[in-house]
Design a protein around this motif. Structure first.
Motif, PDB file in Angstrom:
ATOM      1  N   ALA A   1       0.822  -1.213   0.000  1.00  0.00           N
ATOM      2  CA  ALA A   1       0.000   0.000   0.000  1.00  0.00           C
ATOM      3  C   ALA A   1       0.851   1.257   0.000  1.00  0.00           C
ATOM      4  CB  ALA A   1      -0.938   0.002   1.216  1.00  0.00           C
ATOM      5  N   GLY A   2       1.977   1.217  -0.704  1.00  0.00           N
ATOM      6  CA  GLY A   2       2.794   2.411  -0.858  1.00  0.00           C
ATOM      7  C   GLY A   2       2.219   3.313  -1.934  1.00  0.00           C
ATOM      8  N   VAL A   3       3.079   4.039  -2.620  1.00  0.00           N
ATOM      9  CA  VAL A   3       2.611   4.985  -3.633  1.00  0.00           C
ATOM     10  C   VAL A   3       1.864   4.267  -4.755  1.00  0.00           C
ATOM     11  CG1 VAL A   3       3.350   6.658  -5.361  1.00  0.00           C
ATOM     12  CG2 VAL A   3       4.413   6.662  -3.098  1.00  0.00           C
ATOM     13  N   ILE A   4       2.434   3.174  -5.276  1.00  0.00           N
ATOM     14  CA  ILE A   4       1.786   2.443  -6.370  1.00  0.00           C
ATOM     15  C   ILE A   4       0.592   1.648  -5.852  1.00  0.00           C
ATOM     16  CG2 ILE A   4       2.077   0.689  -8.150  1.00  0.00           C
ATOM     17  CD1 ILE A   4       3.467   3.316  -8.750  1.00  0.00           C
ATOM     18  N   GLY A   5       0.804   0.854  -4.817  1.00  0.00           N
ATOM     19  CA  GLY A   5      -0.295   0.070  -4.273  1.00  0.00           C
ATOM     20  C   GLY A   5      -1.436   0.936  -3.790  1.00  0.00           C
ATOM     21  N   GLY A   6      -1.106   2.047  -3.121  1.00  0.00           N
ATOM     22  CA  GLY A   6      -2.150   2.963  -2.674  1.00  0.00           C
ATOM     23  C   GLY A   6      -2.884   3.600  -3.835  1.00  0.00           C
ATOM     24  N   GLY A   7      -2.149   3.885  -4.921  1.00  0.00           N
ATOM     25  CA  GLY A   7      -2.789   4.420  -6.110  1.00  0.00           C
ATOM     26  C   GLY A   7      -3.772   3.442  -6.719  1.00  0.00           C
ATOM     27  N   TRP A   8      -3.396   2.157  -6.721  1.00  0.00           N
ATOM     28  CA  TRP A   8      -4.325   1.129  -7.183  1.00  0.00           C
ATOM     29  C   TRP A   8      -5.570   1.080  -6.292  1.00  0.00           C
ATOM     30  CZ3 TRP A   8      -4.895  -0.881 -11.634  1.00  0.00           C
ATOM     31  CH2 TRP A   8      -3.829  -1.280 -12.451  1.00  0.00           C
TER      32      TRP A   8
ATOM     33  N   ALA B   1      -6.933   3.464  -4.573  1.00  0.00           N
ATOM     34  CA  ALA B   1      -7.775   4.614  -4.898  1.00  0.00           C
ATOM     35  C   ALA B   1      -8.529   4.393  -6.210  1.00  0.00           C
ATOM     36  CB  ALA B   1      -6.924   5.882  -4.971  1.00  0.00           C
ATOM     37  N   HIS B   2      -7.821   3.866  -7.202  1.00  0.00           N
ATOM     38  CA  HIS B   2      -8.465   3.618  -8.493  1.00  0.00           C
ATOM     39  C   HIS B   2      -9.608   2.616  -8.369  1.00  0.00           C
ATOM     40  CE1 HIS B   2      -8.999   2.922 -12.785  1.00  0.00           C
ATOM     41  NE2 HIS B   2      -8.951   1.628 -12.514  1.00  0.00           N
ATOM     42  N   PHE B   3      -9.348   1.492  -7.719  1.00  0.00           N
ATOM     43  CA  PHE B   3     -10.385   0.468  -7.607  1.00  0.00           C
ATOM     44  C   PHE B   3     -11.580   0.961  -6.786  1.00  0.00           C
ATOM     45  CE2 PHE B   3      -6.771  -2.689  -8.328  1.00  0.00           C
ATOM     46  CZ  PHE B   3      -7.147  -2.946  -9.641  1.00  0.00           C
TER      47      PHE B   3
ATOM     48  N   PRO C   1       3.790  -0.531   9.975  1.00  0.00           N
ATOM     49  CA  PRO C   1       2.887  -0.306  11.117  1.00  0.00           C
ATOM     50  C   PRO C   1       1.921   0.855  10.907  1.00  0.00           C
ATOM     51  CG  PRO C   1       5.136   0.339  11.651  1.00  0.00           C
ATOM     52  CD  PRO C   1       5.207  -0.389  10.352  1.00  0.00           C
ATOM     53  N   ASP C   2       2.297   1.844  10.109  1.00  0.00           N
ATOM     54  CA  ASP C   2       1.417   2.989   9.881  1.00  0.00           C
ATOM     55  C   ASP C   2       0.789   2.952   8.492  1.00  0.00           C
ATOM     56  OD1 ASP C   2       3.763   3.348   8.502  1.00  0.00           O
ATOM     57  OD2 ASP C   2       3.991   5.475   9.001  1.00  0.00           O
ATOM     58  N   ALA C   3       0.721   1.753   7.905  1.00  0.00           N
ATOM     59  CA  ALA C   3       0.261   1.622   6.519  1.00  0.00           C
ATOM     60  C   ALA C   3      -1.173   2.099   6.340  1.00  0.00           C
ATOM     61  CB  ALA C   3       0.394   0.167   6.058  1.00  0.00           C
ATOM     62  N   GLU C   4      -2.064   1.732   7.254  1.00  0.00           N
ATOM     63  CA  GLU C   4      -3.469   2.105   7.076  1.00  0.00           C
ATOM     64  C   GLU C   4      -3.653   3.617   7.121  1.00  0.00           C
ATOM     65  OE1 GLU C   4      -7.983   1.200   8.721  1.00  0.00           O
ATOM     66  OE2 GLU C   4      -6.259   0.170   9.642  1.00  0.00           O
ATOM     67  N   GLU C   5      -2.991   4.265   8.066  1.00  0.00           N
ATOM     68  CA  GLU C   5      -3.112   5.719   8.180  1.00  0.00           C
ATOM     69  C   GLU C   5      -2.635   6.403   6.903  1.00  0.00           C
ATOM     70  OE1 GLU C   5      -1.243   9.379  10.881  1.00  0.00           O
ATOM     71  OE2 GLU C   5      -0.894   7.284  11.446  1.00  0.00           O
ATOM     72  N   LYS C   6      -1.486   5.985   6.389  1.00  0.00           N
ATOM     73  CA  LYS C   6      -0.953   6.583   5.166  1.00  0.00           C
ATOM     74  C   LYS C   6      -1.832   6.278   3.962  1.00  0.00           C
ATOM     75  CE  LYS C   6       3.959   6.775   6.414  1.00  0.00           C
ATOM     76  NZ  LYS C   6       5.329   6.293   6.080  1.00  0.00           N
ATOM     77  N   LEU C   7      -2.340   5.051   3.895  1.00  0.00           N
ATOM     78  CA  LEU C   7      -3.184   4.663   2.766  1.00  0.00           C
ATOM     79  C   LEU C   7      -4.460   5.486   2.724  1.00  0.00           C
ATOM     80  CD1 LEU C   7      -3.947   2.884   0.396  1.00  0.00           C
ATOM     81  CD2 LEU C   7      -4.711   1.135   2.027  1.00  0.00           C
ATOM     82  N   ARG C   8      -5.092   5.668   3.859  1.00  0.00           N
ATOM     83  CA  ARG C   8      -6.343   6.438   3.868  1.00  0.00           C
ATOM     84  C   ARG C   8      -6.079   7.904   3.548  1.00  0.00           C
ATOM     85  NH1 ARG C   8     -10.552   3.340   5.209  1.00  0.00           N
ATOM     86  NH2 ARG C   8     -10.153   1.403   6.360  1.00  0.00           N
ATOM     87  N   ARG C   9      -4.936   8.434   3.938  1.00  0.00           N
ATOM     88  CA  ARG C   9      -4.575   9.796   3.550  1.00  0.00           C
ATOM     89  C   ARG C   9      -4.388   9.894   2.035  1.00  0.00           C
ATOM     90  NH1 ARG C   9      -0.916  10.161   8.081  1.00  0.00           N
ATOM     91  NH2 ARG C   9       0.847  10.026   6.633  1.00  0.00           N
TER      92      ARG C   9
END
Length: 345
Positions: A40-47, A49-51, A65-73
């Motif tokens: 869920a980094g830049v590419i995974g998070g972008g996917w 958002a797209h889906f 550990p902070d993946a969910e917070e960053k992903l939702r942002r």
């Protein structure tokens, strides 16, 4: 980009034995409702958002550990742009579920998009874990920027459902995805993935052959490496290099690729005249790349390819489209020259 219509059932590719054994049939690609995103980094998070914007239910996992917070942002930051592109009627950030383990994230997935860092051994082991945990009918795609799937699928129990679905950053904004399988990938899985990405609003290139870096990255990389050479040798500044693209060929590349653009340099004679006239310049030191031999076979392939890309349009029609396209890009980016009275035309 318009909103995705409600999915309608369509025939899916049946079980195949491309990897040596029958495989469970995936659901029709147009009927997919649940997508899993691993990484869920830049590419995974972008996917993600797209889906979400296309109305899918998305489960996600990332070991940070902070993946969910960053992903939702990231999703919140992307949503205004996605709204302008056109949301599916069912689109909502609330359809995202971040789960604590990879196995939980992919347990009910109908399609899985892996977007882990570009480390080959990590990709190999992660894809094997996904394969072991995901439902038997789910196709699994990797967002790898350059690794061939053949190099990544060897540890999976069912490598036939593994393939590359290479996006461009950010995946929620740039429509291109390059799809290609590995030596053990079932042909039906590649066909299925291409149909799925198209149903999900992407522009798909389905490649017939594996190629490190795929197509677009190889073209980007050639330009990037030449830029680095010029800066290293004091031949151009970073600003000059960027301006040379944004104020030059980049204006045309936004809507017409380099091959068809070069064909117009041949006037009414098209690519054939262009190659006959400018072909000798391939021997000039204009780049540090080695040029291929411009033999009859290559010449014919370029001419025939440009004729196919023109799709019946005359040189005059293509010139008119190019000119209007450049004007539209200049207008969209606020760069049209001012008229004598100071007003934009």
């Amino acid at each position: 980009m318009t909103a995705t219509p409600e999915p309608a059932p369509a025939p899916g590719p049946g079980p195949e034995s491309g990897a040596g054994s029958p495989a469970p049939a995936p659901c029709p690609p147009e009927s997919v409702r649940r997508v899993a995103c691993v990484g869920a980094g830049v590419i995974g998070g972008g996917w993600v958002a797209h889906f979400l914007a296309r109305g899918y239910d998305v489960t996600a996992w990332d070991p940070a550990p902070d993946a969910e917070e960053k992903l939702r942002r990231l999703v919140d930051a992307a949503w205004p742009a996605l709204r302008q592109l056109g949301l599916h009627p069912s689109a909502s950030p609330d359809r995202l579920t971040v789960l604590p383990t990879l196995e939980e994230a992919v347990a009910d997935a109908e399609f899985v998009q892996e977007s882990a860092p570009e480390k080959l051994e990590l990709k190999r082991s992660l894809l094997a874990r996904i394969d072991a945990a995901a439902p038997g009918g789910a196709v699994i795609a990797s967002s790898t920027s350059g690794y061939p799937m053949t190099d990544m699928q060897g540890e999976a129990a069912d490598p036939g459902r593994l393939l590359v679905g290479h996006p461009f950053n950010p995946p929620y904004l740039i429509p291109l995805v390059e799809v290609v399988g590995g030596e053990l990938t079932r042909p039906g899985a590649v066909e299925w993935a291409s149909r799925f990405y198209e149903a999900a609003g992407k522009s798909v290139i389905t490649m017939d052959k594996e190629l490190p870096g795929f197509i677009a990255n190889r073209l980007q990389e050639a330009l990037w490496r030449e830029a680095l050479h010029m800066v290293a040798n004091g031949e151009a500044t970073v600003q000059e290099i960027d301006d040379s693209i944004t104020e030059g060929p980049g204006l045309r590349w936004a809507f017409m690729g380099p091959c068809l653009t070069f064909a117009l340099a041949g006037g009414e004679g098209g690519m054939a005249h262009m190659l006959d006239h400018f072909g000798p310049s391939l021997k000039s030191p204009w780049t540090r790349l080695e040029a291929p031999e411009l033999d009859a076979s290559l010449r014919d392939a370029m001419v025939e390819g440009c004729d196919a890309a023109a799709a019946g349009r005359s040189a005059a029609q293509l010139v008119a489209e190019r000119d209007q396209g450049v004007i539209d890009v200049l207008r969209a980016t606020g760069r049209l020259p001012r008229s004598a009275d100071g007003e934009r035309p």
